[in-house]
Design a protein around this motif. Structure first.
Motif, short mmCIF file in Angstrom:
data_model
loop_
_atom_site.label_atom_id
_atom_site.label_comp_id
_atom_site.label_asym_id
_atom_site.label_seq_id
_atom_site.Cartn_x
_atom_site.Cartn_y
_atom_site.Cartn_z
N ARG A 257 -68.25 -3.10 29.75
CA ARG A 257 -67.07 -2.28 29.50
C ARG A 257 -65.85 -2.84 30.22
O ARG A 257 -65.94 -3.33 31.35
CB ARG A 257 -67.30 -0.84 29.98
N LEU B 195 -69.80 4.52 34.40
CA LEU B 195 -69.40 3.71 33.25
C LEU B 195 -69.17 2.24 33.61
O LEU B 195 -69.08 1.39 32.71
CB LEU B 195 -68.09 4.27 32.66
N LEU C 33 -72.22 14.14 31.59
CA LEU C 33 -72.83 12.85 31.24
C LEU C 33 -72.72 12.59 29.74
O LEU C 33 -72.48 11.45 29.32
CB LEU C 33 -74.29 12.84 31.68
N SER C 34 -72.91 13.63 28.94
CA SER C 34 -72.82 13.47 27.49
C SER C 34 -71.42 13.03 27.08
O SER C 34 -71.25 12.13 26.25
CB SER C 34 -73.18 14.79 26.80
N ASN D 96 -84.30 6.71 35.38
CA ASN D 96 -83.01 7.23 34.93
C ASN D 96 -82.41 8.20 35.94
O ASN D 96 -81.19 8.22 36.16
CB ASN D 96 -83.16 7.92 33.57
N HIS E 285 -70.69 9.33 27.95
CA HIS E 285 -71.36 8.32 27.15
C HIS E 285 -70.92 8.33 25.68
O HIS E 285 -71.54 7.66 24.85
CB HIS E 285 -72.88 8.48 27.27
N GLN E 286 -69.88 9.09 25.37
CA GLN E 286 -69.27 8.98 24.05
C GLN E 286 -68.30 7.81 24.05
O GLN E 286 -67.70 7.48 25.08
CB GLN E 286 -68.56 10.27 23.68
N HIS E 287 -68.12 7.20 22.91
CA HIS E 287 -67.28 6.00 22.83
C HIS E 287 -65.79 6.33 22.81
O HIS E 287 -64.96 5.45 23.07
CB HIS E 287 -67.64 5.18 21.58
N SER F 104 -75.40 0.09 37.89
CA SER F 104 -76.38 -0.63 37.08
C SER F 104 -77.53 -1.05 37.99
O SER F 104 -77.35 -1.28 39.19
CB SER F 104 -75.74 -1.85 36.43
#
Length: 569
Positions: A353, A348, A317-318, A118, A321-323, A127
């Motif tokens: 996506r 992202l 980062l948090s 990670n 990674h929210q929608h 990716s």
């Protein structure tokens, strides 16, 4: 001690396959931890298991393909290795093998080390596809590559042998514009312009200014945020230099009364090309030209290279990674906002996506992202592009800048209806951003429920690691500058000196950030129409550093000088 809890991942499979006894593996695991080396390496080094046995077991257990490192494509390898920081490669014994599109193949010997994978993934901003290799061969290849400096510290190293006449510029050769200097041999002009561009690339310059005055014609570079004069061509060739640059940028050389925008693609070799964004501006004594060097590699640096403190990085980062929600990046021109946004988009950018961006102009091309260039002359502005995006089934939307109420309202509506929206604003601090949006006419309750994170940032010059020297200042002065009593105990700050490896004591730049997550307490102040001071006070109470405190942290860590912190904050 619960031995079962200690055995997991690859080690658990080795025990269950009866390749090694449980107690023996526990002892090996403890010893590897003490020596700070991977378990697989310890097992091979001490003759407990062969590297091929470990690789075969890992491949079967995790369902990942094995890869023979002797068959590696060295060209692809040399392009992939610089994508990951050398320290992470050494620390985790992981090696990038190849990059295709937005995916990178990673060679690992123990795929159960999720923390390591990670960390490398975040550094890459891409990716990844894992392949299993034998640990000892992987270690040998890493040593060989790092010792021979296969990875380059700069995207532009190795340009010293480029011939100025061999540089290829993509231009329209059959232009019907009449050159005012037609019939004059322009070979020296072509060589001069090529040299100016090439030298700028080698030095890591961000902008080139070519400026005419009544009696002087000068060229300046913006290096590490500071403009420096580097040449004074004869004033009588000003028009010929201007015409050459405009031809390269495919601009109308006969139009000298209006500003023009263009782009140059400079091909240095078959595999290396650099883009320049060009703007001309009619001044009293002729046309001033500014060229912005567009570095595609800056978007691929990874989040760890930006300069966030660890807690700031986790907040960013948090939010990414929210929608849904709105992430705003603020700061003056040249403060690195674009790089921060592109870094977030790169994280992202996956096959799952749909990402669309509206930019003015599009600075860096990213594969897998739908990028739209704003064209106000035909009615394509940020607001109209954003409205179109919402009919394109988007997951993530990036708006280059929120300039007016209409754009702000659509962006907030998108953030409230299940989309992640990223954008920029020109404000001085994170709390001021919220007040600015309220002053534009956005209802406070909409801000409190849609904005998730605000980042204010600056770029500070980084101290040269070769010549910086410790300096002593009285504690009273340090306290006045903003350091706390606790910081003074072990504080050592450095000043700039200057050597042949740097620019007056500085080399490169580091980001200074104010990262403000919109917590429940801050959201409550917003909904009550609170002002900038109230929001800033609450942020301070909750432990979020403002720009000044973040700059002082960089000073305390020896990354920049106190003089530089005072310059930008």
């Amino acid at each position: 001690m619960n031995s079962e809890a200690e055995i997991r991942g690859l080690g658990k499979r080795l025990v269950s396959s009866e390749l090694i006894a449980q107690q023996e593996l526990l002892e090996a695991s403890n010893s590897a931890r003490k020596e700070k080396i991977p378990l697989a390496r310890y097992l091979v080094k001490n003759g407990l298991l062969g590297s091929d046995v470990i690789a075969e077991t890992a491949s079967n257990h995790f369902g990942l393909p094995r890869f023979n490192l002797t068959a590696i494509d060295r060209v692809s390898l040399s392009e992939a290795v610089p994508l990951v920081d050398e320290k992470l490669i050494k620390k985790h014994n992981i090696l990038p093998l190849q990059k295709k599109g937005n995916r990178v193949s990673l060679a690992v010997s123990d795929p159960s080390d999720e923390n390591a994978i990670n960390e490398v993934k975040f550094n890459l901003g891409s990716s990844i596809d894992l392949v299993i290799v034998e640990d000892d061969k992987l270690q040998e290849l890493i040593s060989e590559l790092l010792e021979s400096n296969v990875e380059e510290s700069s995207n532009y190293d190795g340009l010293d042998n480029v011939d100025l006449e061999d540089i290829d510029i993509e231009v329209i050769e059959d232009s019907e514009d009449e050159d005012p200097e037609e019939g004059v041999d322009d070979t020296p002009i072509v060589k001069f312009v090529n040299k100016v561009l090439l030298d700028a690339i080698k030095l890591g310059v961000s902008d080139i200014h070519i400026e005419p005055y009544e009696k002087v014609y000068r060229v300046r570079y913006r290096l590490d945020g500071i403009l420096k004069e580097i040449a004074r061509p004869p004033i009588n060739i000003a028009n010929r230099i201007c015409s050459r640059v405009k031809i390269m940028a495919q601009l109308d050389i006969s139009e000298r009364r209006l500003p023009q925008d263009g782009r140059i693609k400079m091909k240095l070799s078959r595999t290396k090309a650099i883009d320049f964004r060009v703007n001309t501006l009619p001044t009293l004594w002729g046309e001033k030209i500014v060229l912005r060097i567009l570095d595609p590699g800056s978007a691929m640096l990874g989040i760890d290279a930006l300069g966030f403190e660890e807690d700031q990085k986790q907040h960013f980062l948090s939010a990414l990674h929210q929608h849904q929600g709105l992430i705003l990046v603020t700061g003056p021109t040249g403060s690195g906002k674009t790089v921060s946004l592109y870094t977030g988009l790169n994280i992202l950018n996956t096959h799952e996506r749909n990402i669309s961006t509206a930019e003015d102009p599009v600075e860096i091309n990213l594969e897998g992202i739908n990028q739209v260039a704003i064209n106000s002359r035909v009615g394509l502005n940020f607001a109209s592009a954003l409205r179109a995006f919402l009919r394109q089934d988007p997951d993530v939307v990036m708006v280059g800048e929120i300039r007016d109420l209409e754009t702000a309202e659509i962006a907030i509506k998108a953030a409230q209806t299940g989309h992640l929206v990223l954008s920029t604003l020109h404000t001085n601090s994170a709390p001021e951003t919220l007040s600015r949006l309220m002053n534009m006419g956005i209802p406070p309750y909409n801000l409190g429920t849609s904005v998730t994170l605000i980042i204010a940032q600056r770029l500070a010059r980084r101290l040269c690691q070769y010549c910086k020297k410790p300096i002593k200042l009285p504690p009273k002065i340090l306290l006045q500058e903003g350091f706390s009593e606790a910081q003074l105990e072990n504080l050592e700050i450095y000043g700039a000196v200057g050597c042949e490896k740097c620019n007056e004591g500085y080399k490169g730049r580091v980001g200074i950030y104010e990262v403000l997550p919109i917590t429940d307490s801050i959201s409550r102040i917003i909904m009550e129409s609170g002002n900038t001071i109230q929001i800033a006070d609450m942020a301070r109470q909750q432990g979020f550093n403002d720009l000044r405190r973040s700059a002082l942290v960089k000073v305390a860590n020896g990354l920049t000088s106190l003089a530089e912190a005072n310059r930008i904050t």
